[in-house]
Design an enzyme around this catalytic site. Structure first.
Site, PDB file in Angstrom:
ATOM      1  N   LYS A 129       0.851  -1.205   0.000  1.00 39.30           N
ATOM      2  CA  LYS A 129       0.000   0.000   0.000  1.00 39.30           C
ATOM      3  C   LYS A 129       0.882   1.249   0.000  1.00 39.30           C
ATOM      4  O   LYS A 129       0.681   2.164  -0.802  1.00 39.30           O
ATOM      5  CB  LYS A 129      -0.875  -0.002   1.237  1.00 39.30           C
ATOM      6  CG  LYS A 129      -1.533   1.327   1.576  1.00 39.30           C
ATOM      7  CD  LYS A 129      -2.415   1.255   2.798  1.00 39.30           C
ATOM      8  CE  LYS A 129      -1.698   1.459   4.086  1.00 39.30           C
ATOM      9  NZ  LYS A 129      -1.402   2.852   4.450  1.00 39.30           N
ATOM     10  N   ASN A 130       1.897   1.265   0.866  1.00 43.43           N
ATOM     11  CA  ASN A 130       2.683   2.485   1.051  1.00 43.43           C
ATOM     12  C   ASN A 130       3.721   2.721  -0.030  1.00 43.43           C
ATOM     13  O   ASN A 130       4.383   3.755  -0.027  1.00 43.43           O
ATOM     14  CB  ASN A 130       3.332   2.491   2.439  1.00 43.43           C
ATOM     15  CG  ASN A 130       2.288   2.660   3.535  1.00 43.43           C
ATOM     16  OD1 ASN A 130       1.126   2.971   3.236  1.00 43.43           O
ATOM     17  ND2 ASN A 130       2.667   2.429   4.765  1.00 43.43           N
ATOM     18  N   CYS A 185      -4.737  12.189  13.173  1.00 45.74           N
ATOM     19  CA  CYS A 185      -5.494  10.933  13.095  1.00 45.74           C
ATOM     20  C   CYS A 185      -5.335  10.256  14.455  1.00 45.74           C
ATOM     21  O   CYS A 185      -4.732  10.786  15.380  1.00 45.74           O
ATOM     22  CB  CYS A 185      -4.965  10.056  11.969  1.00 45.74           C
ATOM     23  SG  CYS A 185      -3.400   9.281  12.352  1.00 45.74           S
ATOM     24  N   ARG A 240       0.359  14.164  13.389  1.00 42.78           N
ATOM     25  CA  ARG A 240       0.762  13.958  11.987  1.00 42.78           C
ATOM     26  C   ARG A 240       0.957  15.292  11.244  1.00 42.78           C
ATOM     27  O   ARG A 240       0.355  15.550  10.222  1.00 42.78           O
ATOM     28  CB  ARG A 240      -0.248  13.093  11.246  1.00 42.78           C
ATOM     29  CG  ARG A 240      -0.692  11.818  11.933  1.00 42.78           C
ATOM     30  CD  ARG A 240       0.359  10.741  12.010  1.00 42.78           C
ATOM     31  NE  ARG A 240       0.778  10.226  10.734  1.00 42.78           N
ATOM     32  CZ  ARG A 240       0.175   9.241  10.075  1.00 42.78           C
ATOM     33  NH1 ARG A 240      -0.911   8.725  10.552  1.00 42.78           N
ATOM     34  NH2 ARG A 240       0.654   8.790   8.927  1.00 42.78           N
ATOM     35  N   ASP A 269       4.829   0.297  12.189  1.00 41.66           N
ATOM     36  CA  ASP A 269       3.610  -0.338  11.670  1.00 41.66           C
ATOM     37  C   ASP A 269       3.493  -1.800  12.071  1.00 41.66           C
ATOM     38  O   ASP A 269       2.478  -2.426  11.786  1.00 41.66           O
ATOM     39  CB  ASP A 269       3.558  -0.225  10.138  1.00 41.66           C
ATOM     40  CG  ASP A 269       3.388   1.211   9.700  1.00 41.66           C
ATOM     41  OD1 ASP A 269       3.609   1.495   8.508  1.00 41.66           O
ATOM     42  OD2 ASP A 269       3.069   2.055  10.550  1.00 41.66           O
ATOM     43  N   ARG A 313      -8.471  -0.697   4.768  1.00 40.37           N
ATOM     44  CA  ARG A 313      -7.612   0.320   4.162  1.00 40.37           C
ATOM     45  C   ARG A 313      -6.267  -0.277   3.763  1.00 40.37           C
ATOM     46  O   ARG A 313      -5.631   0.182   2.829  1.00 40.37           O
ATOM     47  CB  ARG A 313      -7.363   1.463   5.156  1.00 40.37           C
ATOM     48  CG  ARG A 313      -8.602   2.235   5.545  1.00 40.37           C
ATOM     49  CD  ARG A 313      -8.242   3.458   6.334  1.00 40.37           C
ATOM     50  NE  ARG A 313      -7.191   4.209   5.661  1.00 40.37           N
ATOM     51  CZ  ARG A 313      -6.624   5.303   6.171  1.00 40.37           C
ATOM     52  NH1 ARG A 313      -6.993   5.747   7.345  1.00 40.37           N
ATOM     53  NH2 ARG A 313      -5.692   5.941   5.502  1.00 40.37           N
TER      54      ARG A 313
HETATM   55  C1  EPZ Z   1       4.303   6.835   6.582  1.00 44.70           C
HETATM   56  O1  EPZ Z   1       3.497   7.834   7.159  1.00 44.70           O
HETATM   57  C2  EPZ Z   1       3.402   5.621   6.415  1.00 44.70           C
HETATM   58  N1  EPZ Z   1       2.290   5.964   5.516  1.00 44.70           N
HETATM   59  C3  EPZ Z   1       2.871   5.198   7.788  1.00 44.70           C
HETATM   60  O2  EPZ Z   1       2.109   4.014   7.594  1.00 44.70           O
HETATM   61  C4  EPZ Z   1       4.055   4.863   8.689  1.00 44.70           C
HETATM   62  O3  EPZ Z   1       3.581   4.522   9.973  1.00 44.70           O
HETATM   63  C5  EPZ Z   1       4.982   6.088   8.777  1.00 44.70           C
HETATM   64  O4  EPZ Z   1       5.399   6.489   7.454  1.00 44.70           O
HETATM   65  C6  EPZ Z   1       6.237   5.806   9.599  1.00 44.70           C
HETATM   66  O5  EPZ Z   1       6.931   4.736   9.030  1.00 44.70           O
HETATM   67  C7  EPZ Z   1       2.524   6.003   4.183  1.00 44.70           C
HETATM   68  O6  EPZ Z   1       3.620   5.770   3.708  1.00 44.70           O
HETATM   69  C8  EPZ Z   1       1.346   6.321   3.320  1.00 44.70           C
HETATM   70  P1  EPZ Z   1       6.207  10.175   8.728  1.00 44.70           P
HETATM   71  P2  EPZ Z   1       4.023   9.365   7.197  1.00 44.70           P
HETATM   72  O7  EPZ Z   1       6.076  11.464   8.017  1.00 44.70           O
HETATM   73  O8  EPZ Z   1       4.910   9.631   6.068  1.00 44.70           O
HETATM   74  C9  EPZ Z   1       6.717  13.442  12.093  1.00 44.70           C
HETATM   75  C10 EPZ Z   1       0.257   2.627   7.829  1.00 44.70           C
HETATM   76  O9  EPZ Z   1      -0.116   2.015   8.816  1.00 44.70           O
HETATM   77  N2  EPZ Z   1       6.552  14.448  11.023  1.00 44.70           N
HETATM   78  O10 EPZ Z   1       7.343   9.268   8.386  1.00 44.70           O
HETATM   79  O11 EPZ Z   1       2.829  10.245   7.391  1.00 44.70           O
HETATM   80  C11 EPZ Z   1       5.449  12.656  12.378  1.00 44.70           C
HETATM   81  O12 EPZ Z   1       4.620  13.359  13.292  1.00 44.70           O
HETATM   82  C12 EPZ Z   1       0.707   4.060   7.941  1.00 44.70           C
HETATM   83  O13 EPZ Z   1       0.350   2.135   6.676  1.00 44.70           O
HETATM   84  C13 EPZ Z   1       6.668  15.799  11.354  1.00 44.70           C
HETATM   85  O14 EPZ Z   1       6.892  16.166  12.497  1.00 44.70           O
HETATM   86  O15 EPZ Z   1       4.866   9.356   8.542  1.00 44.70           O
HETATM   87  C14 EPZ Z   1       5.987  11.376  12.964  1.00 44.70           C
HETATM   88  O16 EPZ Z   1       6.251  11.568  14.337  1.00 44.70           O
HETATM   89  C15 EPZ Z   1       0.423   4.604   9.326  1.00 44.70           C
HETATM   90  N3  EPZ Z   1       6.522  16.719  10.354  1.00 44.70           N
HETATM   91  C16 EPZ Z   1       7.307  11.166  12.236  1.00 44.70           C
HETATM   92  O17 EPZ Z   1       7.634  12.431  11.644  1.00 44.70           O
HETATM   93  C17 EPZ Z   1       6.269  16.362   9.056  1.00 44.70           C
HETATM   94  O18 EPZ Z   1       6.167  17.253   8.194  1.00 44.70           O
HETATM   95  C18 EPZ Z   1       7.264  10.129  11.125  1.00 44.70           C
HETATM   96  O19 EPZ Z   1       6.168  10.447  10.293  1.00 44.70           O
HETATM   97  C19 EPZ Z   1       6.150  14.981   8.750  1.00 44.70           C
HETATM   98  C20 EPZ Z   1       6.298  14.039   9.751  1.00 44.70           C
END
Ligand code: EPZ
Length: 418
Positions: A22-23, A116, A121, A305, A397
């Site tokens: 998915k990702n 969420c 996020r 995850d 999802r």
């Molecule tokens: C991706 O989400 C995945 N989703 C998530 O999978 C996964 O849990 C996550 O990466 C971590 O591996 C997709 O790829 C579609 P991040 P993403 O930006 O990119 C902080 C699932 O279950 N952050 O890597 O949204 C954030 O708050 C989903 O399939 C900022 O502070 O996650 C978090 O603490 C859930 N500012 C950390 O970084 C930003 O601008 C990692 O988030 C962006 C992120």
């Protein structure tokens, strides 16, 4: 809303084939916005999130054809630069259209995704990086409003490792003037898959999979075909299910190299994990599972995850285990539902202490997010009696036909459609 019922106590045995990731599919489908002509993607999982991103691509003006696990996208007719709240809020990864829209149309109006269940996020790093590439961005009435005459390469450092942030900026930089360097970039296999697709489209990206990615802007990109990599989290979920139920499961169409941290921890827990012929794994669960401590980290560390699923395994282990969640601030929501099933877990801040050995008992429980719902289904596989998981739209999802795949492995599981 559908419910899934599971009668616990049946070891999983047999073979399961893993679907496309998915990702990886989400950013790759969005990358089609960067060019004209038909892109063909194979092994695309049939999931709600994929349907949502297809709806958004069509809303923006792309043509999409879908047949089984093949999706074709032609963004020649891309004209609308507005990604509305009702689409973005249902699937946060919609934020990925921001970079490509600015790059292709010089303009974008994308709803802020909002938080969420698992955390706030924020997308501040996406916005900051695009501003460093020359985009003028304001936040107005819950929308990110961006304009850029021409994006210009720059050096961008991510304060926090962000998967979709890395992907968004990569897609924004491929057509920018000059070179962009992304530092402290995410190293996930899904980021590598996106870089591979973009390079096949004519981009010039080096270093994907490391924390420094170098992107040399090119004049234009051409459409391509690509097969989506296997879903490492789906594979990991079935590996835990096999270990949890003292089962014996062969997992096909997976990528063991993407699962090293999980394999290491499962072996520490005395679960037998053998790599078979390139893209397979053989998992055998022991009678006694050992307690193991885990800390979630950006790839190649232990994946956040897989945290909820691994916690269920530790409920069955003998002894105490400590799970530390370092990525999201609220990713223990599944704990209260597991406690209702008899799990002995204490949460303090971002740490959960699990006292294993308790026999879980079946109960009506509620899914709250994608991976939490997977953990509740896993718990139902070993709980005494029947577990009924409500709000399973969360699981739809990210898992393709999960009850069918588990049933084929001998689980007593069914979906009640409402
Ligand atoms: C991706 O989400 C995945 N989703 C998530 O999978 C996964 O849990 C996550 O990466 C971590 O591996 C997709 O790829 C579609 P991040 P993403 O930006 O990119 C902080 C699932 O279950 N952050 O890597 O949204 C954030 O708050 C989903 O399939 C900022 O502070 O996650 C978090 O603490 C859930 N500012 C950390 O970084 C930003 O601008 C990692 O988030 C962006 C992120």
């Amino acid at each position: 809303m559908d419910r899934i019922c599971i009668e616990g106590g049946y070891p999983l045995k047999g073979e399961v084939s893993i679907s496309g990731a998915k990702n990886a599919a989400l950013p790759i489908l969005v990358s089609s916005l960067l060019t004209e002509g038909w892109n063909t993607y194979c092994n695309v999982p049939r999931l709600r999130d994929i349907s949502t991103i297809i709806k958004l691509l069509i809303h923006l003006g792309a043509k999409v054809e879908r047949e089984g696990d093949i999706v074709k996208v032609d963004a020649s007719g891309l004209k609308n630069y507005d990604a509305p709240y009702d689409l973005v809020r249902t699937m946060r990864a919609s934020i990925l259209v921001l970079g490509p829209l600015i790059s292709r149309l010089r303009k974008a109006r994308v709803s802020l995704p909002g938080g969420c269940a698992i955390g706030a996020r924020p997308v501040n790093l996406h916005i900051k990086g695009l501003q460093q590439l020359g985009a003028d961005i304001v936040i107005n009435h819950g929308y990110i409003e961006a304009e850029a005459h021409r994006l210009k390469g720059n050096e961008i450092y991510f304060d926090v490792v962000t998967v979709t942030g890395t992907e968004n900026l990569m897609m924004a930089a491929v057509l920018a003037d000059g070179v962009t360097i992304l530092r402290n970039a995410a190293r996930e296999p899904e980021v590598v898959a996106l870089a591979n697709v973009l390079n096949r489209m004519g981009a010039s990206i080096r270093g994907a999979g490391t924390s420094v990615i170098r992107i040399k802007g090119v004049k234009s990109l051409r459409p391509t075909t690509f097969t989506i990599v296997p879903d490492r989290i789906e594979a990991g979920t079935f590996m835990v299910a096999a270990g949890l139920t003292s089962g014996d499961v062969k997992i096909r169409n997976c990528e063991p190299d993407h699962l090293e941290a999980l394999i290491y921890k499962l072996r520490q827990a005395r679960i037998i994990v053998e790599k078979t012929n390139g893209n397979g794994l053989h998992v055998v669960g022991p009678e006694e599972i050992m307690s193991v401590d885990v800390e979630t980290l950006p790839y190649p560390g232990f994946p956040t995850d897989m945290q909820a699923q691994f916690m269920v395994l530790m409920c069955r282990a003998s002894g105490l285990s400590v799970i530390t969640e370092t990525i999201f601030e609220n990713r223990f929501i599944h704990v209260s539902e597991l406690q209702r099933m008899g799990a002995d877990i204490i949460v303090s801040g971002n740490t959960a202490v699990i006292r294993g050995g308790s026999r879980l008992s079946g109960a009506p429980v509620m899914a709250t997010d994608l991976r939490a719902s997977a953990s509740l289904i896993l718990a139902g596989l070993v709980a005494e009696g029947v577990t009924e998981v409500s709000r399973v739209y969360h699981i739809d999802r990210g898992y393709e036909n999960i009850e069918e795949k588990l049933s084929n492995l001998g689980a007593r599981i069914c979906r009640i459609r409402e």
